[in-house]
Scaffold this motif. Structure first.
Motif, PDB file in Angstrom:
ATOM      1  N   VAL A  15     -42.922-107.648  45.711  1.00  0.00           N
ATOM      2  CA  VAL A  15     -44.256-108.239  45.672  1.00  0.00           C
ATOM      3  C   VAL A  15     -44.133-109.696  46.092  1.00  0.00           C
ATOM      4  N   PRO A  16     -45.223-110.312  46.562  1.00  0.00           N
ATOM      5  CA  PRO A  16     -45.162-111.734  46.903  1.00  0.00           C
ATOM      6  C   PRO A  16     -44.776-112.571  45.681  1.00  0.00           C
ATOM      7  N   ALA A  41     -52.396-107.695  41.579  1.00  0.00           N
ATOM      8  CA  ALA A  41     -53.259-108.804  41.996  1.00  0.00           C
ATOM      9  C   ALA A  41     -52.412-109.896  42.623  1.00  0.00           C
ATOM     10  N   LEU A  42     -52.849-110.419  43.759  1.00  0.00           N
ATOM     11  CA  LEU A  42     -52.104-111.460  44.465  1.00  0.00           C
ATOM     12  C   LEU A  42     -52.390-112.847  43.917  1.00  0.00           C
ATOM     13  N   ASP A  43     -53.557-113.077  43.337  1.00  0.00           N
ATOM     14  CA  ASP A  43     -53.935-114.398  42.827  1.00  0.00           C
ATOM     15  C   ASP A  43     -53.997-114.345  41.309  1.00  0.00           C
ATOM     16  N   PRO A  44     -52.947-114.827  40.601  1.00  0.00           N
ATOM     17  CA  PRO A  44     -52.956-114.764  39.138  1.00  0.00           C
ATOM     18  C   PRO A  44     -54.110-115.529  38.510  1.00  0.00           C
ATOM     19  N   GLU A  75     -63.119-107.541  44.617  1.00  0.00           N
ATOM     20  CA  GLU A  75     -63.167-108.989  44.689  1.00  0.00           C
ATOM     21  C   GLU A  75     -61.790-109.620  44.608  1.00  0.00           C
ATOM     22  N   LEU A  76     -60.814-108.929  44.035  1.00  0.00           N
ATOM     23  CA  LEU A  76     -59.478-109.486  43.875  1.00  0.00           C
ATOM     24  C   LEU A  76     -58.581-109.055  45.022  1.00  0.00           C
ATOM     25  N   ALA A  77     -57.870-110.015  45.575  1.00  0.00           N
ATOM     26  CA  ALA A  77     -56.862-109.678  46.577  1.00  0.00           C
ATOM     27  C   ALA A  77     -55.717-108.980  45.867  1.00  0.00           C
ATOM     28  N   SER A  78     -55.268-107.847  46.393  1.00  0.00           N
ATOM     29  CA  SER A  78     -54.240-107.058  45.722  1.00  0.00           C
ATOM     30  C   SER A  78     -53.278-106.474  46.742  1.00  0.00           C
ATOM     31  N   VAL A  79     -52.168-105.986  46.234  1.00  0.00           N
ATOM     32  CA  VAL A  79     -51.154-105.366  47.079  1.00  0.00           C
ATOM     33  C   VAL A  79     -50.797-104.016  46.467  1.00  0.00           C
ATOM     34  N   MET A 114     -42.903-100.111  52.212  1.00  0.00           N
ATOM     35  CA  MET A 114     -44.117-100.610  52.877  1.00  0.00           C
ATOM     36  C   MET A 114     -45.130-100.986  51.813  1.00  0.00           C
ATOM     37  N   LEU A 115     -45.788-102.142  52.010  1.00  0.00           N
ATOM     38  CA  LEU A 115     -46.822-102.595  51.090  1.00  0.00           C
ATOM     39  C   LEU A 115     -48.163-102.558  51.813  1.00  0.00           C
ATOM     40  N   ILE A 116     -49.188-101.978  51.191  1.00  0.00           N
ATOM     41  CA  ILE A 116     -50.545-101.932  51.754  1.00  0.00           C
ATOM     42  C   ILE A 116     -51.394-102.864  50.927  1.00  0.00           C
ATOM     43  N   ILE A 117     -51.958-103.892  51.546  1.00  0.00           N
ATOM     44  CA  ILE A 117     -52.691-104.935  50.828  1.00  0.00           C
ATOM     45  C   ILE A 117     -54.178-104.789  51.119  1.00  0.00           C
TER      46      ILE A 117
END
Length: 347
Positions: A285-286, A336-339, A27-31, A1-4
């Motif tokens: 991970v995505p 982090a989801l957005d490199p 501020e950063l979207a993360s997983v 399970m991933l919690i984002i």
């Protein structure tokens, strides 16, 4: 399970092969990385092979005077494939037939002479030794006739070796000779296989075979085929009873269904085996979170102090927009989801 989690941004939906949830923290979207609760699968590489494949070699010497097929041709059982110069063999066959005919005539003459000698012996006009000489002459000529007939039959059989015919219906896969080449006994002339009997053969580790879930469908992948023909599902398989002592692996064979026009011996294949007793330590991970720079593949990790660090990882298989991370991350870490945004946040 991933919690984002996502700070100061609106909630969004992320599609992964595991459960996902969002929370606002930065501020950063993360997983949040956690082990995936999915079944374990292992892949092994193999090759397509023919159950019946034949290398046809020459049995006699001679020049190839007729070549009636080429590589890739489909042939019927008994179809003439090529011819070898048989003029000398034909002359030998004619000579053998002539010798057998002469021996038969000599035997007939000896038989008549023996009958006369028997009649003269009964009238006591000749001695017993004269009769025995006539009988011995008849037996000698009889044995000579049998020898000549056998030699003539051998010559006839050998004359058939100069015409190469297909032993069964199949496909010519290799033709290493050309018109005019010299054929020699034992020299391969062509290779053919039966397209109705193809199988995929894989080398599987002994540890994986011990965890293999028998009775489960097996997925076979053929990356070299066109889209829509790359995957097959099989339920019947054979595991050879021997284990390779050097590699500690077994051979897994799976018969391919008919028709198999796209398959040919030597085609690369990959089998995916469902295994039981998996550890569960599979992290996904995505795919969009993965960073590739030259020969380095990594992820931006957000530590407990909200610092962003680029860490090198090793990738596994991909599915449903997510990629498995084999090494480089641990459960509970945040990615982090957005490199691009993570680069700007690096300190």
């Amino acid at each position: 399970m991933l919690i984002i989690s996502r700070l100061r941004f609106a909630l969004a939906t992320l599609v992964l092969p595991v459960t996902c949830a969002f929370a606002a923290q930065g501020e950063l979207a993360s997983v949040l990385v956690q082990p995936a609760a999915s079944a374990d699968n292992a892949s092994f590489e193999g090759v397509v092979e023919s159950v019946r494949q034949t290398v046809i070699a020459a049995q006699v010497a001679g020049a190839v005077v007729a070549l009636q097929v080429k590589a890739g041709d489909r042939v019927k059982e008994g179809q003439v494939l090529l011819r070898i110069d048989a003029r000398s063999a034909l002359q030998g066959s004619v000579a053998s037939q002539a010798q057998s005919t002469a021996a038969r005539s000599a035997l007939e003459l000896a038989d008549k002479d023996l009958q006369r000698q028997k009649q003269l012996f009964q009238k006591q006009f000749i001695s017993l030794s004269a009769l025995e000489r006539a009988e011995a002459q008849y037996k000698t000529l009889s044995d000579q006739l049998k020898s000549q007939i056998a030699q003539a039959n051998v010559a006839d059989i050998q004359s058939g070796f100069f015409v190469i015919k297909a032993p069964y219906a199949g496909v010519v896969s290799e033709l290493p000779i050309a018109l005019g080449d010299m054929a020699m006994p034992g020299k391969p002339l062509l290779t053919m296989f039966d397209p109705k009997g193809l199988r995929a053969s894989f080398t599987v580790s002994q540890a994986a075979m011990n965890k293999f879930q028998a009775g489960q469908p097996i997925k076979i992948e053929f990356p070299g085929l066109a889209a829509g023909r790359q995957w097959l599902t099989a339920t019947q398989y054979q595991v050879l009873p021997t284990i390779d002592a050097a590699t500690h692996s077994a051979t897994l064979r799976i018969d391919l269904p008919e028709p198999a026009q796209d398959f040919a011996p030597g085609l690369f294949a990959r089998v995916w085996l469902p295994l039981k007793g998996g550890t569960g330590n599979h992290f996904y991970v995505p795919a969009t979170a993965i960073v590739k720079r030259a020969e380095m593949t990594g992820l931006y990790i957000i530590d407990s102090q909200q610092h962003v660090i680029l860490r090198q990882v090793r990738l596994g298989k991909s599915r449903d927009g997510a990629t498995e991370i084999l090494t480089g991350i641990s459960a509970g870490e945040r990615v982090a989801l957005d490199p691009a945004a993570a680069v700007r946040a690096v300190r």
